[in-house]
Design a protein around this motif. Sequence first.
Motif, PDB file in Angstrom:
ATOM      1  N   GLY A 369       0.805  -1.216   0.000  1.00  0.00           N
ATOM      2  CA  GLY A 369       0.000   0.000   0.000  1.00  0.00           C
ATOM      3  C   GLY A 369       0.837   1.264   0.000  1.00  0.00           C
ATOM      4  O   GLY A 369       0.433   2.295  -0.540  1.00  0.00           O
ATOM      5  N   LYS A 370       2.031   1.188   0.596  1.00  0.00           N
ATOM      6  CA  LYS A 370       2.894   2.377   0.648  1.00  0.00           C
ATOM      7  C   LYS A 370       3.554   2.657  -0.697  1.00  0.00           C
ATOM      8  O   LYS A 370       3.934   3.791  -0.980  1.00  0.00           O
ATOM      9  CB  LYS A 370       3.970   2.203   1.718  1.00  0.00           C
ATOM     10  CG  LYS A 370       3.384   2.161   3.132  1.00  0.00           C
ATOM     11  CD  LYS A 370       4.485   2.095   4.176  1.00  0.00           C
ATOM     12  CE  LYS A 370       3.889   2.111   5.582  1.00  0.00           C
ATOM     13  NZ  LYS A 370       4.936   2.039   6.640  1.00  0.00           N
ATOM     14  N   CYS A 371       3.741   1.624  -1.515  1.00  0.00           N
ATOM     15  CA  CYS A 371       4.292   1.758  -2.868  1.00  0.00           C
ATOM     16  C   CYS A 371       5.481   2.727  -2.872  1.00  0.00           C
ATOM     17  O   CYS A 371       5.466   3.777  -3.508  1.00  0.00           O
ATOM     18  CB  CYS A 371       3.215   2.255  -3.827  1.00  0.00           C
ATOM     19  SG  CYS A 371       3.678   2.125  -5.575  1.00  0.00           S
ATOM     20  N   ARG A 372       6.524   2.355  -2.172  1.00  0.00           N
ATOM     21  CA  ARG A 372       7.657   3.261  -1.986  1.00  0.00           C
ATOM     22  C   ARG A 372       8.373   3.551  -3.301  1.00  0.00           C
ATOM     23  O   ARG A 372       8.490   2.682  -4.173  1.00  0.00           O
ATOM     24  CB  ARG A 372       8.636   2.670  -0.972  1.00  0.00           C
ATOM     25  CG  ARG A 372       8.092   2.690   0.452  1.00  0.00           C
ATOM     26  CD  ARG A 372       9.135   2.176   1.424  1.00  0.00           C
ATOM     27  NE  ARG A 372       8.688   2.271   2.803  1.00  0.00           N
ATOM     28  CZ  ARG A 372       7.964   1.352   3.437  1.00  0.00           C
ATOM     29  NH1 ARG A 372       7.585   0.269   2.767  1.00  0.00           N
ATOM     30  NH2 ARG A 372       7.609   1.514   4.684  1.00  0.00           N
ATOM     31  N   VAL A 373       8.874   4.766  -3.399  1.00  0.00           N
ATOM     32  CA  VAL A 373       9.601   5.193  -4.595  1.00  0.00           C
ATOM     33  C   VAL A 373      10.959   4.491  -4.610  1.00  0.00           C
ATOM     34  O   VAL A 373      11.680   4.504  -3.607  1.00  0.00           O
ATOM     35  CB  VAL A 373       9.798   6.722  -4.581  1.00  0.00           C
ATOM     36  CG1 VAL A 373      10.614   7.157  -5.797  1.00  0.00           C
ATOM     37  CG2 VAL A 373       8.458   7.440  -4.545  1.00  0.00           C
ATOM     38  N   PRO A 374      11.360   3.858  -5.730  1.00  0.00           N
ATOM     39  CA  PRO A 374      12.685   3.223  -5.792  1.00  0.00           C
ATOM     40  C   PRO A 374      13.799   4.222  -5.474  1.00  0.00           C
ATOM     41  O   PRO A 374      13.670   5.428  -5.744  1.00  0.00           O
ATOM     42  CB  PRO A 374      12.768   2.739  -7.248  1.00  0.00           C
ATOM     43  CG  PRO A 374      11.342   2.566  -7.671  1.00  0.00           C
ATOM     44  CD  PRO A 374      10.584   3.651  -6.965  1.00  0.00           C
ATOM     45  N   ALA A 375      14.883   3.720  -4.891  1.00  0.00           N
ATOM     46  CA  ALA A 375      16.000   4.599  -4.521  1.00  0.00           C
ATOM     47  C   ALA A 375      17.282   3.799  -4.403  1.00  0.00           C
ATOM     48  O   ALA A 375      17.260   2.591  -4.163  1.00  0.00           O
ATOM     49  CB  ALA A 375      15.698   5.311  -3.200  1.00  0.00           C
ATOM     50  N   TRP A 376      18.416   4.515  -4.574  1.00  0.00           N
ATOM     51  CA  TRP A 376      19.732   3.918  -4.357  1.00  0.00           C
ATOM     52  C   TRP A 376      20.117   4.125  -2.886  1.00  0.00           C
ATOM     53  O   TRP A 376      20.954   4.982  -2.558  1.00  0.00           O
ATOM     54  CB  TRP A 376      20.765   4.570  -5.268  1.00  0.00           C
ATOM     55  CG  TRP A 376      20.670   4.139  -6.702  1.00  0.00           C
ATOM     56  CD1 TRP A 376      21.125   2.980  -7.256  1.00  0.00           C
ATOM     57  CD2 TRP A 376      20.097   4.893  -7.783  1.00  0.00           C
ATOM     58  NE1 TRP A 376      20.863   2.953  -8.602  1.00  0.00           N
ATOM     59  CE2 TRP A 376      20.234   4.116  -8.959  1.00  0.00           C
ATOM     60  CE3 TRP A 376      19.476   6.146  -7.882  1.00  0.00           C
ATOM     61  CZ2 TRP A 376      19.786   4.553 -10.208  1.00  0.00           C
ATOM     62  CZ3 TRP A 376      19.023   6.579  -9.114  1.00  0.00           C
ATOM     63  CH2 TRP A 376      19.177   5.791 -10.262  1.00  0.00           C
ATOM     64  N   CYS A 377      19.540   3.340  -2.016  1.00  0.00           N
ATOM     65  CA  CYS A 377      19.834   3.467  -0.581  1.00  0.00           C
ATOM     66  C   CYS A 377      21.202   2.887  -0.235  1.00  0.00           C
ATOM     67  O   CYS A 377      21.856   3.346   0.709  1.00  0.00           O
ATOM     68  CB  CYS A 377      18.771   2.747   0.253  1.00  0.00           C
ATOM     69  SG  CYS A 377      17.139   3.523   0.187  1.00  0.00           S
ATOM     70  N   ASP A 378      21.634   1.888  -0.975  1.00  0.00           N
ATOM     71  CA  ASP A 378      22.802   1.076  -0.617  1.00  0.00           C
ATOM     72  C   ASP A 378      24.006   1.527  -1.429  1.00  0.00           C
ATOM     73  O   ASP A 378      24.027   1.394  -2.659  1.00  0.00           O
ATOM     74  CB  ASP A 378      22.481  -0.396  -0.861  1.00  0.00           C
ATOM     75  CG  ASP A 378      21.124  -0.772  -0.254  1.00  0.00           C
ATOM     76  OD1 ASP A 378      21.056  -0.913   0.966  1.00  0.00           O
ATOM     77  OD2 ASP A 378      20.137  -0.862  -1.018  1.00  0.00           O
ATOM     78  N   ARG A 379      25.046   2.038  -0.719  1.00  0.00           N
ATOM     79  CA  ARG A 379      26.130   2.712  -1.423  1.00  0.00           C
ATOM     80  C   ARG A 379      27.502   2.322  -0.863  1.00  0.00           C
ATOM     81  O   ARG A 379      27.629   1.863   0.270  1.00  0.00           O
ATOM     82  CB  ARG A 379      25.981   4.235  -1.293  1.00  0.00           C
ATOM     83  CG  ARG A 379      24.593   4.772  -1.588  1.00  0.00           C
ATOM     84  CD  ARG A 379      24.248   4.725  -3.068  1.00  0.00           C
ATOM     85  NE  ARG A 379      24.697   5.915  -3.751  1.00  0.00           N
ATOM     86  CZ  ARG A 379      23.938   6.996  -3.958  1.00  0.00           C
ATOM     87  NH1 ARG A 379      22.688   7.028  -3.510  1.00  0.00           N
ATOM     88  NH2 ARG A 379      24.416   8.042  -4.631  1.00  0.00           N
ATOM     89  N   VAL A 380      28.516   2.569  -1.679  1.00  0.00           N
ATOM     90  CA  VAL A 380      29.917   2.383  -1.274  1.00  0.00           C
ATOM     91  C   VAL A 380      30.683   3.639  -1.680  1.00  0.00           C
ATOM     92  O   VAL A 380      30.671   4.026  -2.857  1.00  0.00           O
ATOM     93  CB  VAL A 380      30.551   1.144  -1.935  1.00  0.00           C
ATOM     94  CG1 VAL A 380      32.028   1.057  -1.570  1.00  0.00           C
ATOM     95  CG2 VAL A 380      29.821  -0.129  -1.529  1.00  0.00           C
ATOM     96  N   LEU A 381      31.339   4.273  -0.706  1.00  0.00           N
ATOM     97  CA  LEU A 381      32.144   5.460  -0.965  1.00  0.00           C
ATOM     98  C   LEU A 381      33.535   5.257  -0.380  1.00  0.00           C
ATOM     99  O   LEU A 381      33.736   4.370   0.448  1.00  0.00           O
ATOM    100  CB  LEU A 381      31.508   6.716  -0.351  1.00  0.00           C
ATOM    101  CG  LEU A 381      30.097   7.083  -0.820  1.00  0.00           C
ATOM    102  CD1 LEU A 381      29.069   6.511   0.153  1.00  0.00           C
ATOM    103  CD2 LEU A 381      29.920   8.590  -0.922  1.00  0.00           C
ATOM    104  N   TRP A 382      34.487   6.097  -0.796  1.00  0.00           N
ATOM    105  CA  TRP A 382      35.838   5.967  -0.264  1.00  0.00           C
ATOM    106  C   TRP A 382      36.509   7.344  -0.194  1.00  0.00           C
ATOM    107  O   TRP A 382      36.112   8.301  -0.858  1.00  0.00           O
ATOM    108  CB  TRP A 382      36.674   5.012  -1.120  1.00  0.00           C
ATOM    109  CG  TRP A 382      37.066   5.567  -2.466  1.00  0.00           C
ATOM    110  CD1 TRP A 382      38.156   6.325  -2.769  1.00  0.00           C
ATOM    111  CD2 TRP A 382      36.340   5.411  -3.693  1.00  0.00           C
ATOM    112  NE1 TRP A 382      38.172   6.644  -4.104  1.00  0.00           N
ATOM    113  CE2 TRP A 382      37.070   6.096  -4.690  1.00  0.00           C
ATOM    114  CE3 TRP A 382      35.160   4.754  -4.047  1.00  0.00           C
ATOM    115  CZ2 TRP A 382      36.647   6.144  -6.031  1.00  0.00           C
ATOM    116  CZ3 TRP A 382      34.746   4.801  -5.365  1.00  0.00           C
ATOM    117  CH2 TRP A 382      35.478   5.484  -6.335  1.00  0.00           C
TER     118      TRP A 382
END
Length: 770
Positions: A369-382
Motif C-alpha cells: 500500500g505504501k508503494c515506496r519510490v525506488p532509490a539507491w539506498c545502498d552505497r559504497v564510498l571511499w
Amino acid sequence: MMDPFGMESTNWPQIGMLNSKGSGAGKSEFGFDDDFSDVLNLEKKNQQNQAGNKVAPVAVSARTNKPLSEKDGSRNGQPRVSNTMRKLFEPSNQSLAREGLIKHCLAKREKDFVDFQDFRFFVGTWNVNGQSPDCSLDPWLSADAHPPDVYCLGFQELDLSTEAFFYMDSGKENEWLSAAEKSLHHKSKYCKVKLIRLVGMMMIVFVKKEHEKHIKDVAAESVGTGIMGKMGNKGGVAVRFVFHHTSFCIVNSHLAAHVEDFERRNQDYKDICARMSFQGSEHNQPSINISKHDVVLWLGDLNYRLCLPDASEVKALIDRQDLRKLLEFDQLNIQRITKKAFADFNEGEIHFRPTYKYDTKSDRWDSSGKCRVPAWCDRVLWRGESVQQKCYRSHMELRTSDHKPVSSLLDIGVKIVDERRYKKVFEDIVRVMDRMENEFLPSLSLSGRDFTFEDVKFRQLQKKLFQITNDGQVPCHFSFIPKLNDSHYSKQWLRAEPCEGYLEPDESVDIALEVYVSKGSVTLLNSAEDKIEDILVLHLDRGKDYFLTIGGNYLPSCFGTSLDTLCRMKKPIRDVPITKLIDLEKSRLDLVVDNIGTDKQPLQIPKEIWLLVDHLFKNASHQEDLFQTPGMQEELQQIFDSLDTSIPQTIPGSNHSVAEALLIFLEALPEPVICYELHQRCLETSYDHRNCQHLISQLPRSHRNVFRYLMSFLRELLKYSEDNKLDAKMLATLFASLLLRPPPNLVGRQTQNDRQRAVTFIYGFLLEDN
C-alpha cells in the motif's frame, strides 16, 4: 489547597478511567492542569511585566571574590606560574618522547622508503531485512574470476527483533557469518580479521591467509545514533587496521529512514564521524578517529532517497534506463555537492538500477500500500589516495530481502616498506636529532593563554581556537598533561583537540578548546559545586610547561537537577537566584514532611516532567516510532532553553524531539527515579509484582509520584500501539535503563541477568490493569 493529583489517596486518576474525547482544548486527559494552573498563570503575568521591563536571568557567578591560594590561582583568577607549580607535574618519559618524535620524522619522510603495491578490495553491503540466508551468496561474493585480497562486508537489519534492538545476542549473526564464509572466493583461502555487530549492523573483514601476517593494530568500535545517541537501531560499526604500512578504516552504517529526513541522515553521518574513535594500540597513545586513516571505506544502507514523489515517474525513467536523469534527484549526490555530508568522499558512477524497494523473494518493485519510490539506498564510498574503482554493481540474482546487495571492487595502493632504505632514513634522522638536541631546546609560541566561555549551557558545545607555533629550531612534541593527583588533563566538561602532536620548526597547528556540559558534569555545575574554571598545562618535551586559564559562567538547567529541588521551584530555574538554588540542593534531604495547605507546599512532580509528558500525551499518542526515532539537536536545544527560562504554553520541536528530551531529563537526574539504595532490592524482587509495588511505595514522595505518573502515561501509549508501533517489552527495556539505573559503583559490572531483571521490574507495571 487540595491535593491536585490525588496521588496520595484513592482519588489518583487511573488513566484507563479517563474519557477519550479530544484533548487539544486546554486540559490534558491526565487532569494535572489544576496543579500547574497557578504556575502557568504566574508565568503569563511575569512575561507581560517583563515585556516593558526586561530582567536578565540570574547567571552563575564566574568566579568567587575570595583570595585564592597558589593551588587555586591568583586573586584575579589568573594562574601564578612559578617554579613551585612546575614541580607539581610528573616528568615525562624521555625515551618514549624521543621514540615518538622519531616516528613523526619517519612519517614525514616515508616517501623515501616506501613503494606502493595494488591490492584488490571487495567492498559489499546488503540490508537483509531481518531475513535468514536462503541461498548461496556466490552471486554476490564470488562474482569475479579473480579472488580479492580483502573482503569488507557490511550487513544491515540483520535482526529486527525487539531483543536485538536492545543489544542482546542474535542467532542471525552466526547464520550470516557462516553463509558469507561459505561463499568467499573458492580460488583462495581466507581468514577472518574482525567481526563487529551493533543490533542489526554487522561488519566482517576477511583477508587472504597469505596477507594475515601483514595485518596489525586491529580494532573495532560502534556508534548508535538512535534515540539519545546510543540506541543501536541506527548508527555505524567500524573496523580499523594497518595493512603493511597503510592504515584503513572501514565503516558500515545504517542511517535514518524516510524520504523527508535527509537532514537527520546528515546528522547521523556527522555523529558517527564525531563519536567513532579507536583506542591507540600503544600505551598513552591518543584515540584515533575516522579521519586519521590513510584510506576510509564507507558502505551501508545510507537511506538517501530520490527527491521525486511519483513512483510511476521514477519507474518509467528506470525502464527507459535514464539513470543519469534520476541521479540528478539523488539526495546523497545533492548533499555531497552542497557539502552537507560525505563532502570529501568519492563514489563511482552508478550504472545499476535502484536497489530499494522490492517485494521480498522477487524482482518486483514494492507493491504494498505504501508503494515506496525506488532509490539507491545502498552505497559504497571511499576517501584516500591511490584508490581506483574497477567495478560498482548490484546483484539482482539475490532476492532474499527487499534490498539488493551492492559491491564495489577497488584497487588500493598500499605502502610497502623497503627495509634497506628505511634503515638509512632512520639512521639519518637519529644522527640529526642527536646533534640538534645537544645544540637546541624546543620552544613554542601561543596565540592566547586566557579563554572565557560565556553563558555555558547544558549540552550546548562552545569552542574557541588558538594557535601554537614551533618557534624553535628542532622538531617538538607537545601534549596536555594532568596536574598532580589528577587522572586527566582537564575537567570533565573541557577538552582540547588535538591534545598532543608534533611540530616541525616554523610549523603551526590550531587547537580547539571545547566546553560541553553533559549528564556527567551538569549536576555539580547546577549546584555551583563546580564552576567553569580550570587551568590546562601544555607540556613541551624537553622544554617548559605553558599554563592556559579557562574561565566563564554557567547557566543552570533543570536537566541534572534533583526531583526534590525541582518540586520546590515553581519558577523556571534561571529565575531562581543561585544562592537559593544552592540552599535547596543542600536542604532537600532534610525536608521530608510537606507543609500541605501553605504557600511552601512543593509540587507533586516537577513542572518540567509534567510539561513534557502532557505535550506527548496530547500530541504524540499516535506518533509512529515514538521513543525510537531521535530528535533533532537544534530542536532539543530549543526545548532545554524553553524549560530553563520559562513555563511554556507549548513545547517547541517535533514529537520525537520532545520524547528524547524527556529521556535525556530522566538520564541526567543525579538520583534516578528509583533511588540507588533500592536498586538491588528491586532486582531481587522483580518477578514478584506485589513486592515491586511495595518497594515503589517506599520511595521519597517526589520520586514515587514521578514513577507512577510515567507508568500511567506509558500504559496509555500502549493503547495506541497499532499506530505508534510501541510494545511493552521495548518500553520496559528503554525506561529500565533510565528509571532503575545501577549505582555508580556498579556501572559496567552489571550482568545480562541484572539488566533482564530490571526490565522485568518495569514490565510488570506496564501490564497493570488501569
